[in-house]
Design a protein around this motif. Structure first.
Motif, PDB file in Angstrom:
ATOM      1  N   GLU A 289       0.838  -1.210   0.000  1.00  0.00           N
ATOM      2  CA  GLU A 289       0.000   0.000   0.000  1.00  0.00           C
ATOM      3  C   GLU A 289       0.871   1.256   0.000  1.00  0.00           C
ATOM      4  N   ARG A 292       2.140   1.784  -3.522  1.00  0.00           N
ATOM      5  CA  ARG A 292       1.120   2.367  -4.398  1.00  0.00           C
ATOM      6  C   ARG A 292       0.957   3.861  -4.144  1.00  0.00           C
ATOM      7  N   HIS A 342      -5.910   1.508  -5.928  1.00  0.00           N
ATOM      8  CA  HIS A 342      -5.433   1.642  -7.302  1.00  0.00           C
ATOM      9  C   HIS A 342      -4.855   3.043  -7.438  1.00  0.00           C
ATOM     10  N   HIS A 343      -3.638   3.126  -7.974  1.00  0.00           N
ATOM     11  CA  HIS A 343      -2.920   4.393  -7.808  1.00  0.00           C
ATOM     12  C   HIS A 343      -3.612   5.546  -8.499  1.00  0.00           C
ATOM     13  N   GLY A 347      -4.566   6.501  -4.693  1.00  0.00           N
ATOM     14  CA  GLY A 347      -3.186   6.810  -4.330  1.00  0.00           C
ATOM     15  C   GLY A 347      -2.819   8.268  -4.559  1.00  0.00           C
ATOM     16  N   PRO A 390       0.823   1.359 -11.289  1.00  0.00           N
ATOM     17  CA  PRO A 390       2.112   1.300 -10.582  1.00  0.00           C
ATOM     18  C   PRO A 390       3.120   0.363 -11.240  1.00  0.00           C
ATOM     19  N   VAL A 394       4.379  -3.365  -8.498  1.00  0.00           N
ATOM     20  CA  VAL A 394       3.491  -4.236  -7.717  1.00  0.00           C
ATOM     21  C   VAL A 394       3.649  -5.705  -8.131  1.00  0.00           C
TER      22      VAL A 394
END
Ligand code: XMP
Length: 509
Positions: A289, A292, A342-343, A347, A390, A394
């Motif tokens: 996390e 992200r 989800h970036h 994010g 990302p 990831v």
């Protein structure tokens, strides 16, 4: 338009997809929004979804009874049925057993909702509480084998409630029920086509964004491509396409993306080389996390501060955010929880000078592809596998380093090349390699090796909300594995991920 009020069922999105499949537009809204938006006169009908709660144990769920008395048709599904029963003074009993899976129902009355169905029907159930007494003036529409109430209705008031899930494919006749509701009961028009969507969206974008410039951050993925094309069609050169090389890309990706934009949109993206900056930001970070969030923030800081962009004074940041991203990321859905940030949605920093412009935020992936085709984009780009914002970060478990990126890129390329070579790439939703932070013992060239493990993840899915692992031919898996251990010296073991989503997610982080 049909309004779907979401009470947290895992199937709510399926309801929306089915209805849009009939070319009827619908929107999902969290139940917390119900009392604000249900009174809007744009709705032709309302569907109350299922959900994990019991009508007796959740104080958070409060929708006004007036919503059932607007004269607009309402269909309650599962929890939605129990809620209707309780609100209208019927009786709901807390169950001591679960009715789950395939069940038979027997229709007892004529109705517009079940028009065209046989008397006995196979349906999908998933509940334990059940309705034992109808609200006054309602009639039983169907019962199950145990003679319990499986559906009730008041046709004059256009209120219907069903205990089973018509949106699940196991309910034979589920489509017919939803079609009867939308077309015959709500009189919704079948006007939701990509052609209409495109035209309306162009007008709407021009109306909303009368001035200001747009930074279209593209990743090479389908979503940002379609968003960029749509925005460019609407706003012309007020949209600038920017591609950030964050160092987390796949082999040769930068060149391929730039070439594709030049060829198909006749635009040369502004390329920003920010690989060092991203890697520096990720140094020492292992928590998924935090990774992200760091990447989301690094993107925004690049957009706001990179010297190539600073003088542009952009007003908006275009993002290819889709409906499932929003629902999974910020729990717009009633009772659901954040799975991962989800970036391009969660994010982002709280404070940023650019305002978000997300023209695809109400579309599902297959609709985005259909929109791309409508706009004349080529299939080979629209049907590329999704790639997360990302990037490879990831897919590298543990710290992201230049070395780990290089190793993963080589493995990923072998996997993808072999899938293309065996005509497999387009048969599946997504395929990628994941670099694991463990080392195992092996033998390479008569010597002991102590090297890294790579996992291969190949999944089939319709919308990424659920997914299953692909039953790949052993020969193909064997070939990929053998090439990886032979060609990538840092790897001495290859494993194949055989987990569906849920319980796993598609990406490993
Ligand atoms: P998960 O791992 O959540 O992935 O099951 C579902 C789909 O979304 C993609 N994905 C992302 N896409 N930004 C994106 O644009 C992200 O941060 C992100 N994370 C996951 C993933 O590749 C899969 O197709």
């Amino acid at each position: 338009m049909i309004l779907i009020l979401d009470f947290g069922s895992q199937y709510t999105q399926l309801i929306a997809k089915r209805i849009r499949g009939f070319n009827i537009y619908c929107e999902i809204h969290a139940h917390q929004q119900a009392n604000k938006i249900a009174y809007d006169n744009k709705w032709k009908g309302i569907i109350l979804s299922g959900g994990p709660s019991s009508v007796y144990d959740d104080d958070n769920i409060k929708i006004e009874k007036d919503i059932l008395q607007l004269g607009i048709p309402v269909l309650g599904i599962c929890y939605g049925m129990q809620m209707m029963a309780k609100m209208l003074k019927g009786t709901v009993v807390v169950g001591d057993r679960f009715e789950y899976g395939q069940a038979q129902i027997f229709i007892e009355a004529e109705s517009l909702l079940f028009k065209g169905l046989a008397r006995e029907n196979s349906v999908w159930m998933s509940h334990s509480d059940h309705v034992t007494a109808l609200p006054p003036e309602f009639k039983i529409l169907a019962r199950n084998k145990a003679q319990e109430i499986s559906a009730f209705f008041d046709e004059a008031k256009k209120l219907y409630a069903i205990q089973f899930h018509p949106e699940v494919s196991h309910t034979i006749g589920g489509d017919l029920i939803l079609q009867n509701f939308c077309k015959n009961i709500c009189a919704s028009k079948e006007s939701w086509t990509m052609h209409n969507f495109y035209q309306q969206k162009i007008d709407q974008i021009r109306e909303t964004y009368k001035s200001g410039s747009v930074l279209a951050a593209v990743s090479g993925g389908v979503d940002s491509l379609v968003a960029a094309k749509l925005a460019t069609d609407a706003l012309g050169d007020r949209v600038k396409i920017v591609f950030v090389d964050n160092g987390l890309l796949r082999e040769n990706e930068k060149n391929e993306v730039v070439a594709a934009y030049q060829k198909h949109l006749s635009i040369k993206p502004i390329v920003i080389d920010a690989a060092d900056y991203f890697l520096q930001e990720l140094r020492g970070i292992t928590d998924p996390e935090i990774k992200r969030k760091k990447i989301g923030h690094a993107f925004i800081r690049t957009f706001e501060q990179d010297s190539a962009l600073k003088n542009e004074n952009f007003d908006y940041l275009l993002q290819g955010t889709l409906y499932p991203d929003i629902i999974e990321s910020v729990s717009e859905r009633g009772a659901s929880v954040t799975i991962k940030t989800h970036h391009n949605v969660g994010g982002l920093p709280d404070k940023m000078s650019l305002k978000l412009f997300e023209p695809l935020r109400l579309l599902f992936k297959d609709e985005v592809r259909a929109l791309g085709l409508e706009m004349g984009l080529p299939k080979e780009l629209l049907y590329r596998h999704p790639f997360p914002g990302p990037g490879l970060a990831v897919r590298i478990l543990g710290e992201v380093t230049t070395q780990s990126l290089e190793t993963l890129r080589k493995c990923d390329k072998i996997l993808i090349d072999e899938l293309f070579a065996h005509n497999f790439y387009h048969q599946i939703w997504q395929a990628f390699a994941v670099l694991l932070p463990v080392r195992t013992v092996g033998i390479k060239g008569d010597r002991r090796s102590y090297a890294q493990v790579v996992a291969l993840r190949c999944v089939e899915s319709k919308d990424a909300m659920t997914a299953d692992w692909v039953k790949m031919p052993y020969e193909l898996l064997g070939k990929i594995s053998s090439r990886i251990v032979n060609e990538v010296k840092e790897i001495n073991r290859v494993v194949y991920d055989v987990t569906s989503k849920p319980p796993a997610t598609i990406e490993w982080e």
